[in-house]
Design an enzyme around this catalytic site. Structure first.
Site, short mmCIF file in Angstrom:
data_model
loop_
_atom_site.label_atom_id
_atom_site.label_comp_id
_atom_site.label_asym_id
_atom_site.label_seq_id
_atom_site.Cartn_x
_atom_site.Cartn_y
_atom_site.Cartn_z
N LYS A 76 -31.13 -42.88 9.13
CA LYS A 76 -31.92 -41.93 7.58
C LYS A 76 -31.73 -42.08 6.19
O LYS A 76 -31.28 -40.93 5.66
CB LYS A 76 -31.20 -40.48 8.74
CG LYS A 76 -31.31 -39.58 9.69
CD LYS A 76 -32.69 -39.63 10.22
CE LYS A 76 -32.50 -40.74 11.66
NZ LYS A 76 -34.01 -40.88 11.38
N GLY A 78 -33.43 -44.42 4.93
CA GLY A 78 -34.94 -44.63 5.16
C GLY A 78 -35.43 -45.98 4.89
O GLY A 78 -36.22 -46.92 4.80
N TRP A 81 -39.23 -46.29 5.37
CA TRP A 81 -39.76 -46.05 4.45
C TRP A 81 -39.68 -48.16 4.23
O TRP A 81 -40.44 -48.68 2.78
CB TRP A 81 -39.00 -45.55 3.24
CG TRP A 81 -39.24 -45.79 1.37
CD1 TRP A 81 -40.10 -46.22 1.38
CD2 TRP A 81 -39.00 -45.06 0.13
NE1 TRP A 81 -41.28 -46.00 0.07
CE2 TRP A 81 -39.56 -45.03 -0.71
CE3 TRP A 81 -36.84 -44.57 0.23
CZ2 TRP A 81 -39.75 -44.50 -1.97
CZ3 TRP A 81 -37.65 -44.06 -1.13
CH2 TRP A 81 -38.32 -44.56 -2.07
N HIS A 139 -29.98 -50.89 12.88
CA HIS A 139 -28.04 -50.13 12.13
C HIS A 139 -27.07 -51.00 12.89
O HIS A 139 -26.32 -49.91 12.22
CB HIS A 139 -28.48 -48.84 12.74
CG HIS A 139 -29.39 -48.23 12.53
ND1 HIS A 139 -30.24 -48.66 11.42
CD2 HIS A 139 -30.48 -47.56 13.16
CE1 HIS A 139 -31.41 -47.52 11.42
NE2 HIS A 139 -31.72 -46.92 12.50
N SER A 169 -30.41 -35.31 6.95
CA SER A 169 -31.24 -35.78 7.26
C SER A 169 -31.13 -35.86 9.06
O SER A 169 -31.46 -35.70 10.46
CB SER A 169 -31.60 -36.74 6.51
OG SER A 169 -33.03 -37.43 7.34
P1 A3P Z 1 -35.63 -36.36 5.28
O1 A3P Z 1 -34.80 -36.36 6.36
O2 A3P Z 1 -34.28 -36.12 4.28
O3 A3P Z 1 -37.07 -35.84 4.46
P2 A3P Z 1 -34.82 -43.05 8.61
O4 A3P Z 1 -36.20 -43.77 7.95
O5 A3P Z 1 -33.97 -44.29 7.82
O6 A3P Z 1 -35.10 -42.83 9.30
O7 A3P Z 1 -34.40 -42.29 7.58
C1 A3P Z 1 -35.73 -40.59 7.52
C2 A3P Z 1 -35.91 -40.55 6.04
O8 A3P Z 1 -36.28 -41.23 4.93
C3 A3P Z 1 -36.35 -38.95 6.32
O9 A3P Z 1 -35.24 -38.37 5.36
C4 A3P Z 1 -37.83 -38.89 5.68
O10 A3P Z 1 -37.94 -37.96 5.97
C5 A3P Z 1 -37.01 -40.45 4.48
N1 A3P Z 1 -38.46 -40.61 4.46
C6 A3P Z 1 -39.41 -41.49 5.51
N2 A3P Z 1 -40.58 -42.21 5.03
C7 A3P Z 1 -40.31 -42.03 3.84
C8 A3P Z 1 -40.43 -42.16 2.36
N3 A3P Z 1 -42.02 -43.47 3.00
N4 A3P Z 1 -40.09 -42.34 1.20
C9 A3P Z 1 -39.27 -41.46 1.43
N5 A3P Z 1 -38.72 -41.18 2.13
C10 A3P Z 1 -39.02 -41.23 3.17
#
Ligand code: A3P
Length: 337
Positions: A76, A78, A81, A139, A169
């Site tokens: 969670k 990023g 991303w 992870h 998140s």
């Molecule tokens: P939120 O729950 O705060 O919205 P991970 O990818 O490590 O599982 O993290 C997920 C978090 O990154 C979630 O945060 C998600 O919405 C956010 N997220 C996913 N894709 C993203 C992107 N392209 N840019 C920014 N945040 C992103």
């Protein structure tokens, strides 16, 4: 029950023997349930069922290549991303952003995770079909990475996010898994027990401070091997951070690419709004359990104010102060205006 300490696995075992020994080891590990999901404690970290076997076996069986690129993160923070960004940067000569595989394939399928995809059942899979350089995600804490990664010169990118937004998140993510439906972006308070567990280091891949500090320390000692990035910095100045990322990966942007606006194009392709709205990211379950939509909830910095009580914020801030004291690491929980 056999003690986990008396069970070992090694590379010379045949597949069946290996899987049997992994199973014995898993059954002998401390186990507790969190929101209905069993977690196994191994080498000081709590792992979910879809990762524990992969962690144990990949430590012995994963063979790193010097050109491998590893994305590491606490869940969670990023990961999704960064998977999209790293894939796009590294493969930009094969695919222009407008023809990117990201438009039809989920980031998690383009950059699979070592422990929960490639080694999920204990045996390696789908490693031969990867193109060079191979990109993996994990992870696992630094201390538990496969030996061959730590012994090689492959590059590791770690993405970190402030613990206040991360716990929020994660709460939505776990809820969406348990309910098996879409995570809500609506304000609603986080469950007390879930929050307490996070603060005592009992969540998947927790303690979060061990995960973050492990990579932080190596990034200071060996900056050419580990690049430490922050979710908030990426949100604040994505072009600057993308240039830093591309250079570290060994794929720097040329002046011509920069002038053509390629960095902005990649940033837009991988933006939350773009990825979230793609059809491929709006359907299906990952690992037969996680709704794809749960990976794209709100994507904001500072959303914790809508979900944590002031006393939770105080408790978590105190814990962070205590755990990260003297490390030099500072978390950002809002963007500069
Ligand atoms: P939120 O729950 O705060 O919205 P991970 O990818 O490590 O599982 O993290 C997920 C978090 O990154 C979630 O945060 C998600 O919405 C956010 N997220 C996913 N894709 C993203 C992107 N392209 N840019 C920014 N945040 C992103």
């Amino acid at each position: 029950m056999e003690s986990a300490k008396n069970i070992s696995i090694n590379v010379n075992e045949d597949d069946q023997e290996l899987q049997n020994n992994i199973e014995k080891l898993v059954n002998a590990l401390p186990k507790e349930t969190m929101c209905g999901i069993p977690l196994f404690q191994y080498n000081g970290t709590w792992y979910p069922p879809n990762a524990i076997r992969g962690v144990i076996s990949s430590q012995q069986l994963f063979q790193a290549d010097e050109s491998d690129l590893i994305l590491a993160s606490f869940p969670k923070s990023g990961t999704t991303w960064l998977k999209a960004l790293i894939f796009s940067i590294v493969n930009r000569n094969r695919y222009q952003p407008k023809h990117s595989p990201l438009l039809s394939i989920q980031p998690h399928d383009l950059v699979p995770t070592i422990e929960s995809d490639h080694f999920r059942d204990g045996l390696p899979r789908n490693l031969h079909q990867l193109s060079q350089p191979r990109i993996f995600s994990t992870h696992m804490p630094y201390a538990s990475l496969p030996h061959s990664i730590k012994a090689s010169n492959c590059r590791i990118v770690y993405v970190c996010r402030n613990p206040l937004d991360t716990v929020v998140s994660q709460w939505h993510f776990v809820r969406s898994m348990v309910k098996n439906n879409n995570a809500s972006a609506q304000p609603n308070p986080i469950d007390d027990e879930f929050f307490d567990n996070y603060c005592r280091g009992f969540q998947a891949f927790c303690p979060f401070w061990d995960n973050i500090l492990g990579y932080w320390k190596v990034s200071l000692e060996k900056p050419e091997g580990v690049l430490f990035m922050n979710y908030e910095d990426l949100k604040q100045d994505s072009v600057f951070e993308l240039k830093r990322l591309a250079s570290f990966l060994g794929f720097p942007f040329s002046a011509e690419e920069e002038a053509q606006g390629l960095i902005e194009e990649i940033s837009t392709l991988c933006s939350f709004e773009n990825l979230k709205n793609l059809e491929v990211n709006q359907k299906g379950l990952r690992l037969s359990l996680i709704p794809t939509t749960a990976y794209f909830r709100k994507g904001e910095v500072g959303d914790y104010v809508n979900h944590l009580t002031p006393s939770m914020v105080e408790i978590l801030n105190k814990l962070v102060e205590e755990k990260f004291a003297g490390s030099g690491l500072v978390f950002k929980s809002k963007l500069n205006s």
